[in-house]
Design a protein around this motif. Sequence first.
Motif, short mmCIF file in Angstrom:
data_model
loop_
_atom_site.label_atom_id
_atom_site.label_comp_id
_atom_site.label_asym_id
_atom_site.label_seq_id
_atom_site.Cartn_x
_atom_site.Cartn_y
_atom_site.Cartn_z
N ALA A 75 0.83 -1.21 0.00
CA ALA A 75 0.00 0.00 0.00
C ALA A 75 0.86 1.26 0.00
O ALA A 75 2.04 1.23 0.33
CB ALA A 75 -0.91 0.01 1.23
N VAL A 76 0.21 2.36 -0.35
CA VAL A 76 0.83 3.68 -0.32
C VAL A 76 0.06 4.52 0.69
O VAL A 76 -1.18 4.54 0.70
CB VAL A 76 0.78 4.36 -1.71
N ALA A 82 -0.89 13.69 -1.40
CA ALA A 82 0.51 13.42 -1.71
C ALA A 82 0.95 12.09 -1.10
O ALA A 82 0.76 11.85 0.10
CB ALA A 82 1.39 14.55 -1.17
N ALA A 83 1.56 11.22 -1.92
CA ALA A 83 2.10 9.95 -1.42
C ALA A 83 3.32 10.23 -0.55
O ALA A 83 4.21 10.99 -0.94
CB ALA A 83 2.48 9.05 -2.59
N ILE A 84 3.35 9.64 0.65
CA ILE A 84 4.48 9.89 1.55
C ILE A 84 5.23 8.62 1.96
O ILE A 84 6.34 8.71 2.47
CB ILE A 84 4.04 10.67 2.81
N TYR A 107 -5.08 11.61 6.41
CA TYR A 107 -4.26 10.50 5.94
C TYR A 107 -5.15 9.35 5.47
O TYR A 107 -6.18 9.06 6.06
CB TYR A 107 -3.34 10.02 7.06
N HIS A 108 -4.70 8.72 4.39
CA HIS A 108 -5.39 7.52 3.91
C HIS A 108 -4.39 6.60 3.21
O HIS A 108 -3.30 7.02 2.84
CB HIS A 108 -6.58 7.86 3.01
#
Length: 135
Positions: A75-76, A82-84, A107-108
Amino acid sequence: MSALVSGKPPSPVVNIKIKHDKDFVFLQKLVFEEDTNRQLQVQFYPESGHLLNGMPCRVGWKTITNKEEPVPVKAVLFKDQAAIDTFITNEWGMGSFLLLPEKTAAYHVKIISSPPGIRIDPMGYKLPPALEKGM
């Protein structure tokens, strides 16, 4: 070694266990039917029970189907859009990651890899909101 069947007929679920001395160790849950209704469920477990703004936290997470089967996934993690970070669960569908929640961020997690035959929510899975302060 012995195999024990769980559930009542006509349950297609079999739990395989190995007996060692007086202990039972769960090894595998098998499903013997084609089920097109398997939906991924994601659960988050912040280490202290809650995310706190500005406080680093280890978040445990678990991925299972609606049939309670563990699901290994990749998962991302997104902060707003924004992908962190990218992370995985193990074969039992469990993993953890570190997070430093920020006050205005949401956050998701979006699943990018999973076994076939499991429906994934394309919008992702929301983490619980961070609290302003602890108890």
